[in-house]
Design a protein around this motif. Sequence first.
Motif, short mmCIF file in Angstrom:
data_model
loop_
_atom_site.label_atom_id
_atom_site.label_comp_id
_atom_site.label_asym_id
_atom_site.label_seq_id
_atom_site.Cartn_x
_atom_site.Cartn_y
_atom_site.Cartn_z
N LEU A 1 0.82 -1.20 0.00
CA LEU A 1 0.00 0.00 0.00
C LEU A 1 0.86 1.25 0.00
O LEU A 1 1.95 1.26 0.55
CB LEU A 1 -0.89 0.03 1.24
CG LEU A 1 -1.96 -1.04 1.36
CD1 LEU A 1 -2.68 -0.90 2.68
CD2 LEU A 1 -2.94 -0.94 0.21
N VAL B 1 -4.11 4.62 1.09
CA VAL B 1 -4.75 4.61 2.40
C VAL B 1 -5.62 5.85 2.57
O VAL B 1 -6.76 5.76 3.01
CB VAL B 1 -3.69 4.50 3.52
CG1 VAL B 1 -4.33 4.70 4.89
CG2 VAL B 1 -2.98 3.16 3.45
N CYS C 1 -9.69 5.82 2.97
CA CYS C 1 -10.34 6.51 4.09
C CYS C 1 -11.36 7.52 3.58
O CYS C 1 -12.45 7.64 4.16
CB CYS C 1 -9.30 7.20 4.97
SG CYS C 1 -8.38 6.07 6.01
N LEU D 1 -9.82 4.91 11.46
CA LEU D 1 -8.86 3.92 10.99
C LEU D 1 -8.18 3.24 12.17
O LEU D 1 -8.01 2.02 12.19
CB LEU D 1 -7.83 4.55 10.06
CG LEU D 1 -6.83 3.61 9.40
CD1 LEU D 1 -7.54 2.51 8.61
CD2 LEU D 1 -5.89 4.38 8.50
N THR E 1 -8.51 -0.83 13.01
CA THR E 1 -7.31 -1.65 12.84
C THR E 1 -6.58 -1.93 14.14
O THR E 1 -5.74 -2.83 14.18
CB THR E 1 -6.31 -0.96 11.89
OG1 THR E 1 -5.89 0.28 12.46
CG2 THR E 1 -6.91 -0.74 10.52
N VAL F 1 1.43 6.46 8.44
CA VAL F 1 0.85 5.85 7.24
C VAL F 1 0.14 6.90 6.41
O VAL F 1 0.32 6.98 5.19
CB VAL F 1 -0.12 4.71 7.64
CG1 VAL F 1 -1.00 4.30 6.49
CG2 VAL F 1 0.65 3.52 8.18
N GLU G 1 0.73 -4.06 7.44
CA GLU G 1 0.09 -4.01 6.13
C GLU G 1 -1.10 -4.97 6.07
O GLU G 1 -2.16 -4.64 5.54
CB GLU G 1 1.08 -4.35 5.03
CG GLU G 1 0.52 -4.08 3.66
CD GLU G 1 1.59 -4.04 2.59
OE1 GLU G 1 1.25 -4.41 1.47
OE2 GLU G 1 2.72 -3.65 2.88
N LEU H 1 -3.96 -3.36 8.03
CA LEU H 1 -4.60 -2.30 7.25
C LEU H 1 -5.48 -2.89 6.16
O LEU H 1 -6.64 -2.49 5.99
CB LEU H 1 -3.55 -1.37 6.63
CG LEU H 1 -2.89 -0.38 7.57
CD1 LEU H 1 -1.68 0.24 6.90
CD2 LEU H 1 -3.88 0.69 7.99
N ASN H 2 -4.94 -3.83 5.40
CA ASN H 2 -5.72 -4.46 4.33
C ASN H 2 -6.97 -5.13 4.88
O ASN H 2 -8.06 -5.01 4.31
CB ASN H 2 -4.88 -5.49 3.58
CG ASN H 2 -4.10 -4.89 2.44
OD1 ASN H 2 -4.61 -4.07 1.70
ND2 ASN H 2 -2.86 -5.28 2.30
N PHE I 1 -9.66 -2.49 5.90
CA PHE I 1 -10.33 -1.94 4.73
C PHE I 1 -11.22 -3.00 4.06
O PHE I 1 -12.32 -2.72 3.62
CB PHE I 1 -9.34 -1.37 3.72
CG PHE I 1 -8.75 -0.06 4.14
CD1 PHE I 1 -9.56 1.03 4.45
CD2 PHE I 1 -7.38 0.11 4.23
CE1 PHE I 1 -9.03 2.24 4.82
CE2 PHE I 1 -6.84 1.32 4.61
CZ PHE I 1 -7.66 2.39 4.91
#
Length: 76
Positions: free
Chosen positions: A3, A8, A12, A22, A26, A36, A50, A53-54, A57
């Motif tokens: 990413l 990111v 968002c 976020l 997370t 980030v 990572e 985060l993935n 989302f």
Amino acid sequence: MTLTGQQVRDACQLLRWGRYDLQRRTALPLHVIDRVMAAETVIEATLVREIVLNDGFHRAGVEFAPEGPRLREKLA
């Protein structure tokens, strides 16, 4: 998938999330979220960050395509 900070930020924006949203989704520390979101290029993150985060989302309905993040189409 690696990413970028822009991806990111775009994801968002799609979700109308701020840094606190976020962070809540997370469980990453705010100082990490800030780094980030400020990144201009590929995020210097561990694989774990990572993935987190993935996953955050993905659970919110975002997929990352080559042209940028987009909301997944809902099945009828």
